[in-house]
Design a protein around this motif. Sequence first.
Motif, mmCIF file in Angstrom:
data_model
loop_
_atom_site.group_PDB
_atom_site.id
_atom_site.type_symbol
_atom_site.label_atom_id
_atom_site.label_comp_id
_atom_site.label_asym_id
_atom_site.label_seq_id
_atom_site.Cartn_x
_atom_site.Cartn_y
_atom_site.Cartn_z
ATOM 1 N N GLU A 34 0.833 -1.215 0.000
ATOM 2 C CA GLU A 34 0.000 0.000 0.000
ATOM 3 C C GLU A 34 0.865 1.261 0.000
ATOM 4 N N SER A 35 1.928 1.273 0.768
ATOM 5 C CA SER A 35 2.816 2.439 0.830
ATOM 6 C C SER A 35 3.489 2.685 -0.517
ATOM 7 N N VAL A 36 3.908 1.629 -1.176
ATOM 8 C CA VAL A 36 4.545 1.774 -2.490
ATOM 9 C C VAL A 36 3.536 2.300 -3.509
ATOM 10 N N LYS A 37 2.305 1.783 -3.480
ATOM 11 C CA LYS A 37 1.262 2.273 -4.393
ATOM 12 C C LYS A 37 1.007 3.766 -4.164
ATOM 13 N N HIS A 38 0.885 4.144 -2.902
ATOM 14 C CA HIS A 38 0.636 5.540 -2.566
ATOM 15 C C HIS A 38 1.807 6.413 -3.033
ATOM 16 N N TYR A 39 3.015 5.953 -2.820
ATOM 17 C CA TYR A 39 4.211 6.680 -3.258
ATOM 18 C C TYR A 39 4.178 6.897 -4.772
ATOM 19 N N GLU A 40 3.867 5.841 -5.522
ATOM 20 C CA GLU A 40 3.828 5.935 -6.984
ATOM 21 C C GLU A 40 2.743 6.910 -7.455
ATOM 22 N N TYR A 56 8.251 11.599 3.067
ATOM 23 C CA TYR A 56 7.515 10.902 4.121
ATOM 24 C C TYR A 56 7.153 9.484 3.675
ATOM 25 N N LEU A 57 6.651 9.357 2.446
ATOM 26 C CA LEU A 57 6.257 8.049 1.932
ATOM 27 C C LEU A 57 7.469 7.126 1.744
ATOM 28 N N GLU A 58 8.592 7.689 1.302
ATOM 29 C CA GLU A 58 9.820 6.894 1.193
ATOM 30 C C GLU A 58 10.241 6.374 2.562
ATOM 31 N N CYS A 59 10.131 7.220 3.557
ATOM 32 C CA CYS A 59 10.468 6.816 4.926
ATOM 33 C C CYS A 59 9.546 5.709 5.412
ATOM 34 N N MET A 60 8.268 5.812 5.089
ATOM 35 C CA MET A 60 7.300 4.774 5.480
ATOM 36 C C MET A 60 7.655 3.429 4.849
ATOM 37 N N VAL A 61 7.984 3.450 3.569
ATOM 38 C CA VAL A 61 8.363 2.224 2.862
ATOM 39 C C VAL A 61 9.604 1.618 3.521
ATOM 40 N N ILE A 66 12.244 -2.382 7.154
ATOM 41 C CA ILE A 66 13.094 -2.649 8.322
ATOM 42 C C ILE A 66 12.360 -3.523 9.326
ATOM 43 N N GLN A 67 11.098 -3.202 9.582
ATOM 44 C CA GLN A 67 10.300 -4.008 10.512
ATOM 45 C C GLN A 67 10.190 -5.457 10.027
ATOM 46 N N ALA A 68 9.914 -5.635 8.741
ATOM 47 C CA ALA A 68 9.780 -6.985 8.180
ATOM 48 C C ALA A 68 11.095 -7.756 8.317
ATOM 49 N N ASN A 69 12.193 -7.097 8.022
ATOM 50 C CA ASN A 69 13.495 -7.749 8.150
ATOM 51 C C ASN A 69 13.775 -8.172 9.591
ATOM 52 N N LEU A 70 13.331 -7.386 10.552
ATOM 53 C CA LEU A 70 13.513 -7.755 11.962
ATOM 54 C C LEU A 70 12.732 -9.026 12.307
ATOM 55 N N HIS A 71 11.527 -9.158 11.786
ATOM 56 C CA HIS A 71 10.734 -10.369 12.037
ATOM 57 C C HIS A 71 11.370 -11.593 11.368
ATOM 58 N N ILE A 72 11.861 -11.410 10.160
ATOM 59 C CA ILE A 72 12.534 -12.517 9.467
ATOM 60 C C ILE A 72 13.799 -12.921 10.226
ATOM 61 N N GLU A 73 14.578 -11.929 10.660
ATOM 62 C CA GLU A 73 15.789 -12.218 11.431
ATOM 63 C C GLU A 73 15.459 -12.938 12.731
ATOM 64 N N ARG A 74 14.363 -12.573 13.366
ATOM 65 C CA ARG A 74 13.942 -13.221 14.605
ATOM 66 C C ARG A 74 13.670 -14.712 14.363
#
Length: 149
Positions: A34-40, A56-61, A66-74
């Motif tokens: 959704e964030s990428v769609k909104h950015y585009e 702001y949208l780039e930061c959200m993406v 980063i959050q997803a990578n933390l869950h995968i790393e966990r």
Amino acid sequence: MFKKYFTIEEANCHIPFVKEEMSELQNLQESFTESVKHYELVKHSPIPDTGEKLFYLECMVDFVEIQANLHIERLERNGILVKSIDHGLVDFPAKVEGEPVLLCWRQGESQVKYYHGLFEGFTGRKKISRTDDINLDRERKNKTCVWSR
């Protein structure tokens, strides 16, 4: 080959943790899309942007990634291999008669019931038989289920 090998009991003990992490990953994946769609949309909008909204949208993406990578790393820190976020698919390294295999769990299954060879993937998974169960558990009896967050 792998740092950790699971028994069926250990893999099943991790399922509540895996379910929680996979649910979070799927929510984050949806937010990312959704964030990428909104950015585009903003980027290609005929109305000029001062750059603040795009930033702001780039930061959200980036933040969602980063959050997803933390869950995968966990999950990976606990020895669990993420195969597909979309399908909620993970593998647990194990050994059957001393040979490395992957115990396979898919979201919606109550417990680990299948395994496959290292290069077979989901389509090559086989139902765990009583013989496999005995051979998986032979090397490591009475291990406790502990995961790190």
